[in-house]
Motif scaffolding. Structure first.
Motif, PDB file in Angstrom:
ATOM      1  N   GLN A  84     -48.898  43.470 -35.361  1.00 34.66           N
ATOM      2  CA  GLN A  84     -48.227  44.416 -34.481  1.00 34.66           C
ATOM      3  C   GLN A  84     -46.828  44.706 -34.998  1.00 34.66           C
ATOM      4  N   GLY A  85     -46.515  45.992 -35.155  1.00 38.47           N
ATOM      5  CA  GLY A  85     -45.204  46.381 -35.623  1.00 38.47           C
ATOM      6  C   GLY A  85     -45.155  46.704 -37.088  1.00 38.47           C
ATOM      7  N   ASP A  86     -46.183  46.337 -37.849  1.00 36.28           N
ATOM      8  CA  ASP A  86     -46.187  46.696 -39.258  1.00 36.28           C
ATOM      9  C   ASP A  86     -46.321  48.203 -39.405  1.00 36.28           C
ATOM     10  N   GLU A  87     -45.736  48.736 -40.429  1.00 37.89           N
ATOM     11  CA  GLU A  87     -45.889  50.158 -40.716  1.00 37.89           C
ATOM     12  C   GLU A  87     -47.090  50.357 -41.620  1.00 37.89           C
ATOM     13  N   SER A  88     -47.516  51.609 -41.758  1.00 39.83           N
ATOM     14  CA  SER A  88     -48.648  51.903 -42.642  1.00 39.83           C
ATOM     15  C   SER A  88     -48.325  51.448 -44.052  1.00 39.83           C
ATOM     16  N   VAL A  89     -49.359  50.935 -44.735  1.00 43.52           N
ATOM     17  CA  VAL A  89     -49.135  50.443 -46.086  1.00 43.52           C
ATOM     18  C   VAL A  89     -48.838  51.563 -47.053  1.00 43.52           C
ATOM     19  N   LEU A  90     -49.199  52.761 -46.687  1.00 42.34           N
ATOM     20  CA  LEU A  90     -48.998  53.875 -47.613  1.00 42.34           C
ATOM     21  C   LEU A  90     -47.759  54.642 -47.209  1.00 42.34           C
ATOM     22  N   GLN A  91     -46.708  54.538 -47.973  1.00 42.56           N
ATOM     23  CA  GLN A  91     -45.509  55.306 -47.709  1.00 42.56           C
ATOM     24  C   GLN A  91     -45.658  56.677 -48.348  1.00 42.56           C
ATOM     25  N   ASN A  92     -44.959  57.657 -47.754  1.00 37.29           N
ATOM     26  CA  ASN A  92     -45.068  59.010 -48.280  1.00 37.29           C
ATOM     27  C   ASN A  92     -44.552  59.067 -49.705  1.00 37.29           C
ATOM     28  N   THR A 143     -46.136  57.208 -29.615  1.00 32.72           N
ATOM     29  CA  THR A 143     -46.067  57.158 -31.069  1.00 32.72           C
ATOM     30  C   THR A 143     -47.353  57.728 -31.633  1.00 32.72           C
ATOM     31  N   SER A 144     -47.267  58.253 -32.846  1.00 34.09           N
ATOM     32  CA  SER A 144     -48.465  58.833 -33.461  1.00 34.09           C
ATOM     33  C   SER A 144     -49.519  57.760 -33.715  1.00 34.09           C
ATOM     34  N   ARG A 145     -49.080  56.520 -34.001  1.00 36.99           N
ATOM     35  CA  ARG A 145     -50.045  55.448 -34.248  1.00 36.99           C
ATOM     36  C   ARG A 145     -50.830  55.125 -32.979  1.00 36.99           C
ATOM     37  N   PRO A 149     -41.531  63.360 -44.339  1.00 37.35           N
ATOM     38  CA  PRO A 149     -41.676  61.902 -44.245  1.00 37.35           C
ATOM     39  C   PRO A 149     -40.811  61.221 -43.190  1.00 37.35           C
ATOM     40  N   HIS A 150     -39.851  61.921 -42.597  1.00 38.92           N
ATOM     41  CA  HIS A 150     -38.912  61.254 -41.694  1.00 38.92           C
ATOM     42  C   HIS A 150     -38.999  61.803 -40.275  1.00 38.92           C
ATOM     43  N   LEU A 151     -40.210  62.102 -39.823  1.00 35.40           N
ATOM     44  CA  LEU A 151     -40.388  62.615 -38.468  1.00 35.40           C
ATOM     45  C   LEU A 151     -40.180  61.500 -37.449  1.00 35.40           C
ATOM     46  N   SER A 152     -39.614  61.865 -36.317  1.00 42.13           N
ATOM     47  CA  SER A 152     -39.461  60.891 -35.232  1.00 42.13           C
ATOM     48  C   SER A 152     -40.815  60.635 -34.580  1.00 42.13           C
ATOM     49  N   ASP A 153     -40.904  59.505 -33.855  1.00 39.56           N
ATOM     50  CA  ASP A 153     -42.159  59.176 -33.176  1.00 39.56           C
ATOM     51  C   ASP A 153     -42.553  60.251 -32.174  1.00 39.56           C
ATOM     52  N   LYS A 154     -41.595  60.739 -31.423  1.00 41.10           N
ATOM     53  CA  LYS A 154     -41.890  61.743 -30.406  1.00 41.10           C
ATOM     54  C   LYS A 154     -42.405  63.034 -31.034  1.00 41.10           C
ATOM     55  N   LEU A 155     -41.723  63.483 -32.092  1.00 41.63           N
ATOM     56  CA  LEU A 155     -42.150  64.713 -32.760  1.00 41.63           C
ATOM     57  C   LEU A 155     -43.507  64.523 -33.428  1.00 41.63           C
ATOM     58  N   SER A 156     -43.749  63.347 -34.006  1.00 45.04           N
ATOM     59  CA  SER A 156     -45.034  63.061 -34.639  1.00 45.04           C
ATOM     60  C   SER A 156     -46.173  63.154 -33.628  1.00 45.04           C
ATOM     61  N   THR A 157     -45.925  62.624 -32.437  1.00 44.25           N
ATOM     62  CA  THR A 157     -46.959  62.665 -31.398  1.00 44.25           C
ATOM     63  C   THR A 157     -47.254  64.095 -30.979  1.00 44.25           C
ATOM     64  N   THR A 217     -55.231  65.338 -41.211  1.00 44.15           N
ATOM     65  CA  THR A 217     -54.259  66.394 -41.491  1.00 44.15           C
ATOM     66  C   THR A 217     -52.834  65.877 -41.337  1.00 44.15           C
ATOM     67  N   PHE A 218     -52.610  65.115 -40.269  1.00 46.54           N
ATOM     68  CA  PHE A 218     -51.265  64.567 -40.034  1.00 46.54           C
ATOM     69  C   PHE A 218     -50.879  63.561 -41.114  1.00 46.54           C
ATOM     70  N   GLU A 219     -51.797  62.620 -41.402  1.00 48.19           N
ATOM     71  CA  GLU A 219     -51.483  61.558 -42.359  1.00 48.19           C
ATOM     72  C   GLU A 219     -51.415  62.072 -43.799  1.00 48.19           C
ATOM     73  N   ASP A 220     -52.318  62.996 -44.155  1.00 51.98           N
ATOM     74  CA  ASP A 220     -52.441  63.393 -45.559  1.00 51.98           C
ATOM     75  C   ASP A 220     -51.574  64.590 -45.938  1.00 51.98           C
ATOM     76  N   PHE A 221     -51.211  65.413 -44.962  1.00 55.70           N
ATOM     77  CA  PHE A 221     -50.429  66.606 -45.294  1.00 55.70           C
ATOM     78  C   PHE A 221     -49.061  66.628 -44.613  1.00 55.70           C
ATOM     79  N   VAL A 222     -49.051  66.478 -43.279  1.00 54.38           N
ATOM     80  CA  VAL A 222     -47.790  66.619 -42.544  1.00 54.38           C
ATOM     81  C   VAL A 222     -46.791  65.542 -42.958  1.00 54.38           C
ATOM     82  N   LYS A 223     -47.229  64.269 -42.958  1.00 55.71           N
ATOM     83  CA  LYS A 223     -46.298  63.180 -43.294  1.00 55.71           C
ATOM     84  C   LYS A 223     -45.855  63.230 -44.747  1.00 55.71           C
TER      85      LYS A 223
END
Length: 620
Positions: A581-589, A37-39, A370-378, A360-366
């Motif tokens: 553990q398991g929480d998502e980022s507080v900032l949604q796209n 996962t990207s995280r 906004p709906h990238l899979s974990d594998k693709l994000s990594t 770059t990933f967090e501020d531009f790509v996502k």
């Protein structure tokens, strides 16, 4: 100058550094291959402990700039550099108690996510672009300068070392992510300490012991540490280092993505703070090693300065030249010192590449996808590591125009880090500042800091403010003697060059920070200040509580309408880690100001925060 070449054992020791560093990257790539996962890749799953993070923080910013530049600076200007002891302490206290709690409790991955939560997306993007430019420039200096110094003194291949550094860093960053970077930094920190200690022990022996070193340094005015002259044009005084150095390093530590990313990778806020405080011990150790190395060099070369006599062509070559002088018959030890210098380089470049990929990933790509899979994000994160590895290595080619490594590096941090520090200070300390004030303040701070820095580059400060202490060539071999260096003749200069452009480089950050804060406050009042009721309490640090502790009325007034006085918010501010553990980022796209309900523990019904912490800490 006679170039003394490495022998086989020197190359073996040096190569071992690169092999072990790469091996750590391979190890974590294999170990963590199922956690794709990207995280996990970018912040280590937020499960790091404070020990390796503390070593990583120290190694990341105590680069080859410190290993080569600080001893050279002490050799020429004296031991006043040790006053950074105070600056480092202030920086760590402010970072751990003021900035870190806000970033950590918000659950963000990129520090610039905070700017969108507090202001808007435009401010976030502007800050991210400035950070990317700053980091690539700084990394270029870190890669090129030590490679050049070592090449000209030891014969070590210039571009071979530059590209080896870039390739190895990119390799283990791309494979292993943040965990590989942190553990490799920890190993490289140990190498730096061992390399320094080797030089200190052998150098002291050549100088006749520590007592002789201190005696020679005192006679040469190198121990005049506390110069309380308030003149801001003097290069190094107690005030320029303690005040200007604090602003400069606070921009590096307090709001820098590379630092904060390591801190938020810790399992709890307590671990994050411990990492910072233990890192302070590391900073002090490296600082003392570098300062004593400079004094030992002066004691050894006091009667024949290799710089002014023309034996070497630049001050940054002093330390490598000294090492080759004191280890003439000890194969492998010069290689150990080169490994020490390049450990600093590797750790800094790796930290930069990882941080650049993260923002770059967090501020531009996502934001765009906004709906990238974990594998693709990594895989995208790894691709960004590869891209920035190439860019940082390429930037090394332009670094030769930037002068001495220590001043060039801190000038870059001051020019960009100061305004960035001001921007985050506006958001965290001044609830009434709106997004227009934040953006206007950032642009004003950048303009001021670049104006003074570029002016100083075109019109260098007068020699009376920056010229080194006396250096002797009386006992140099006549074959190597050249005319003694004299202060450069000043051509026609505008009046502003004698004041504004002559400001100490350590004040660039203060100029940018204070300019940003002043402009941001003024613009906010002119355009209609922000209503405190629209700001989530987690995004503000109520430092006014320290100054208005006797009166709830004045504390409430200073909060500017931010609801710090609700019971649940009070509980939340008294607690540490809000990440589970398991929480998502507080900032949604695409998150807007009114949709901050995604913050951990936020209840939209009563507009307050529930206690999701794992452990108690003391209220600020």
């Amino acid at each position: 100058m006679e170039v003394k070449s490495f022998v086989v054992w020197d190359y073996v020791v040096f190569a071992a550094l690169f092999i072990i560093s790469s091996g750590i990257g391979v190890f974590f790539a294999i170990k963590e291959r199922k956690k794709a996962t990207s995280r996990e890749f970018l912040v280590g799953g937020r499960q790091m402990s404070f020990g390796p993070v503390a070593l990583s923080l120290t190694a990341s910013f105590m680069s080859a700039v410190t290993v080569l530049g600080t001893p050279s600076d002490v050799y020429r200007f004296g031991a006043s550099f040790v006053v950074f002891f105070i600056a480092y302490a202030l920086v760590i206290v402010f970072t751990s108690e003021l900035f870190l709690p806000v970033f950590y409790r918000s659950g963000i991955t990129s520090t610039y996510e905070y700017l969108q939560l507090r202001f808007n997306k435009l401010v976030r993007y502007a800050a991210t672009v400035i950070y990317i430019v700053q980091t690539i420039l700084y990394t270029g200096v870190v890669v090129y300068a030590p490679a050049l110094a070592l090449n000209q003194v030891t014969g070590f291949d210039l571009w071979g070392s530059v590209f080896a550094t870039g390739i190895v860093c990119t390799f283990y960053c791309t494979l292993g992510g943040l965990k590989a970077v942190v553990w490799t930094d920890a190993f490289q920190m140990v190498v730096m300490i061992v390399g320094f200690l080797t030089v200190l022990i052998q150098g002291s022996a050549y100088a006749g012991g520590l007592h002789n070193v201190l005696e020679h340094s005192r006679n040469g005015s190198r121990l005049n540490i506390f110069d309380f002259d308030p003149d801001p044009l003097r290069r190094h005084t107690f005030w320029t280092i303690s005040v200007g150095g604090t602003f400069t390093w606070l921009g590096i530590y307090g709001v820098n993505q590379s630092t904060i990313q390591r801190c938020i990778s810790c399992k709890t806020e307590k671990h994050a703070k411990l990492a910072l405080y233990f890192n302070l011990l590391g900073l002090w150790v490296i600082l003392l090693c570098a300062v004593f190395s400079g004094l030992i060099m002066y004691s050894y070369f006091r009667d024949c300065d290799p710089w002014t006599s023309g034996i070497i062509s630049a001050p940054d070559q002093l330390m490598p030249y000294f090492v080759m002088e004191i280890f003439p018959t000890m194969p492998g030890l010069p290689g150990l010192f080169v490994a020490c210098a390049f450990s600093g380089t590797l750790s800094t470049v790796a930290a930069s590449i990882n941080a650049l990929a993260t923002v770059t990933f967090e501020d531009f790509v996502k934001s765009c996808f906004p709906h990238l899979s974990d594998k693709l994000s990594t895989w995208i994160s790894k691709g960004l590591c590869l891209l920035f590895g190439v860019l940082c290595t390429s930037m090394a080619m332009a670094a030769s125009l930037m002068g001495g490594v220590i001043q060039a590096a801190l000038s870059i941090h001051g020019m960009c880090g100061g305004p960035m520090l001001g921007l985050f200070s506006l958001g965290i300390l001044f609830p009434f500042v709106n997004w227009k004030g934040a953006l206007g303040g950032l642009m004003s701070g950048i303009t001021l800091s670049f104006w003074v820095a570029i002016g100083a580059f075109i019109y260098p400060a007068p020699a009376s403010k920056t010229w080194p202490l006396p250096l002797s060539t009386d006992q140099c071999v006549s074959l190597n003697e050249t005319e003694p260096m004299s202060p450069p003749a000043l051509t026609s200069r505008p009046a502003i060059a004698e004041t504004w452009y002559s400001l100490s480089y350590l004040y660039y950050s203060a100029v940018g920070c204070l300019g940003c804060i002043a402009a941001g406050i003024i613009i906010s009042f002119l355009t209609g200040h922000q209503s405190g009721q629209d700001i989530q309490p987690l995004l503000i640090r109520p430092v006014c509580n320290l100054f208005c502790f006797w009166s709830k009325k004045y504390k409430t007034l200073c909060w500017c309408g931010v609801q710090h006085d609700t019971g649940t918010e009070q509980e939340n501010l008294e607690n540490g880690n809000t990440w589970k553990q398991g929480d998502e980022s507080v900032l949604q796209n695409g998150l807007k100001q009114e949709s901050l309900v995604h913050l951990p523990g936020y209840d939209p019904k009563d507009k307050s925060y529930t206690n999701m912490a794992l452990e108690k800490i003391t209220h600020f």
